[in-house]
Design an enzyme around this catalytic site. Structure first.
Site, PDB file in Angstrom:
ATOM      1  N   GLU A   8      38.910  59.634  -3.421  1.00 56.56           N
ATOM      2  CA  GLU A   8      39.262  58.517  -2.533  1.00 56.56           C
ATOM      3  C   GLU A   8      40.490  57.773  -3.045  1.00 56.56           C
ATOM      4  O   GLU A   8      41.409  57.452  -2.275  1.00 56.56           O
ATOM      5  CB  GLU A   8      38.079  57.538  -2.414  1.00 56.56           C
ATOM      6  CG  GLU A   8      36.784  58.137  -1.877  1.00 56.56           C
ATOM      7  CD  GLU A   8      36.887  58.688  -0.461  1.00 56.56           C
ATOM      8  OE1 GLU A   8      37.807  58.287   0.289  1.00 56.56           O
ATOM      9  OE2 GLU A   8      36.040  59.524  -0.092  1.00 56.56           O
TER      10      GLU A   8
ATOM     11  N   ARG B 215      40.695  58.047   9.986  1.00 56.01           N
ATOM     12  CA  ARG B 215      40.236  57.844   8.613  1.00 56.01           C
ATOM     13  C   ARG B 215      39.211  56.738   8.727  1.00 56.01           C
ATOM     14  O   ARG B 215      39.400  55.773   9.429  1.00 56.01           O
ATOM     15  CB  ARG B 215      41.391  57.439   7.704  1.00 56.01           C
ATOM     16  CG  ARG B 215      42.325  58.574   7.436  1.00 56.01           C
ATOM     17  CD  ARG B 215      43.048  58.386   6.130  1.00 56.01           C
ATOM     18  NE  ARG B 215      42.193  58.589   4.997  1.00 56.01           N
ATOM     19  CZ  ARG B 215      42.179  57.829   3.906  1.00 56.01           C
ATOM     20  NH1 ARG B 215      42.998  56.815   3.794  1.00 56.01           N
ATOM     21  NH2 ARG B 215      41.366  58.071   2.918  1.00 56.01           N
TER      22      ARG B 215
ATOM     23  N   ASN C  98      44.166  57.639  -1.213  1.00 55.89           N
ATOM     24  CA  ASN C  98      44.778  56.363  -0.822  1.00 55.89           C
ATOM     25  C   ASN C  98      46.200  56.246  -1.354  1.00 55.89           C
ATOM     26  O   ASN C  98      47.101  55.774  -0.651  1.00 55.89           O
ATOM     27  CB  ASN C  98      43.965  55.189  -1.373  1.00 55.89           C
ATOM     28  CG  ASN C  98      42.777  54.850  -0.495  1.00 55.89           C
ATOM     29  OD1 ASN C  98      42.588  55.446   0.560  1.00 55.89           O
ATOM     30  ND2 ASN C  98      41.984  53.891  -0.925  1.00 55.89           N
TER      31      ASN C  98
END
Lengths: 140, 117
Positions: free
Chosen positions: A46, A103, A50
């Site tokens: 994650e 997303r 990002n």
């Protein structure tokens, strides 16, 4: 501090897996459970995603740095980019705050579920540093 | 990354490998092509071959769920290992899909026209 590593790579999607595998291999030194390894991989995935999508706007030319430190039976992972930075960190880390309807905006939620602590240091134009910590129930 | 199998008006999408940012765009395209090109009503997502999935991968699946459900179809899931299940559960996908113990069971139930089983 027992051990430390630092990994630098370009902001390319094929490198997300590299980061997961590196952190997992590093954490293996503390003999964690399979579930803990999966959680670490999830959190790293994650944070690195990002950095690529938000920090660098999907440009493949940015640099992402992943650092890992082992302290006793805990691991600290830091994911850093020199990208565009976050205007309002509190709002950005809330679920469903994502510019993209596909997303889920769950990146930070997943990080907070998988790790014991998640800290975000960021400012517009100053890049972003995500510091995550997890106590491992080691079997030593 | 994904293999398709169609039985009647049920499409099975069997995912394989690590479903993250790297495969998100090609996976989305492959699923959309199948949705547009094949005549089917219900979708079964088979996770048996998945070794890793994160919120980016789940975002692609949620998007395709909305397309199929929006057209009146049912979406089911099967093949969830305990590691994958946790993440799929966290994404909310399990709240809007039915889970079956096997692909065959999912196809049989959906083909029979039953969203309830």
């Amino acid at each position: 501090m027992l051990n430390r590593f630092r990994l630098e790579f370009l902001s390319r999607s094929e490198n997300v897996r590299l980061a997961r595998v590196t952190v997992a291999a590093f954490a293996a030194q503390l003999d964690p459970t399979l579930e803990e390894i999966d959680e670490l991989k999830g959190a790293v995935s994650e944070a690195v995603t990002n950095a690529i999508i938000h920090g660098y706007g999907n440009s493949p030319d940015g640099v992402v740095v992943v650092e890992g430190i082992l302290f006793g039976d805990a691991i600290e992972v830091c994911v850093e980019d020199a990208g565009k930075g976050i205007q309002d960190v509190a709002r950005a880390t809330e679920p469903e705050h994502s510019g993209d309807p596909e997303r889920l905006g769950l990146g930070f939620s997943f990080m907070k579920t998988f790790m014991d602590e998640v800290k975000v240091e960021s400012a517009p134009g100053q890049g972003t540093r995500v510091i995550m910590r997890k106590q491992l129930a080691t079997r030593h | 990354m994904v293999e398709f199998e169609k039985t009647g008006d049920v499409l099975v999408a069997a995912l394989k490998g690590e479903i993250d940012l790297h495969v998100a765009a090609p996976l989305r395209e492959a699923l959309d092509r199948a949705i547009e090109g094949l005549a089917f009503r219900h979708l079964v997502i088979d996770f048996r071959g998945v070794t890793f999935i994160d919120s980016t991968g789940l975002g692609v699946l949620l998007g395709r769920y909305r397309r199929v459900a929006g057209a009146g179809g049912t979406v089911a899931v099967t093949g969830l290992s305990s590691a994958v299940r946790r993440v799929v559960e966290l994404s909310g996908l399990l709240r809007v899909t039915k889970e079956f113990g096997s692909r065959a069971e999912a196809v049989a139930v959906l083909e029979g026209g039953g969203a309830g089983a």
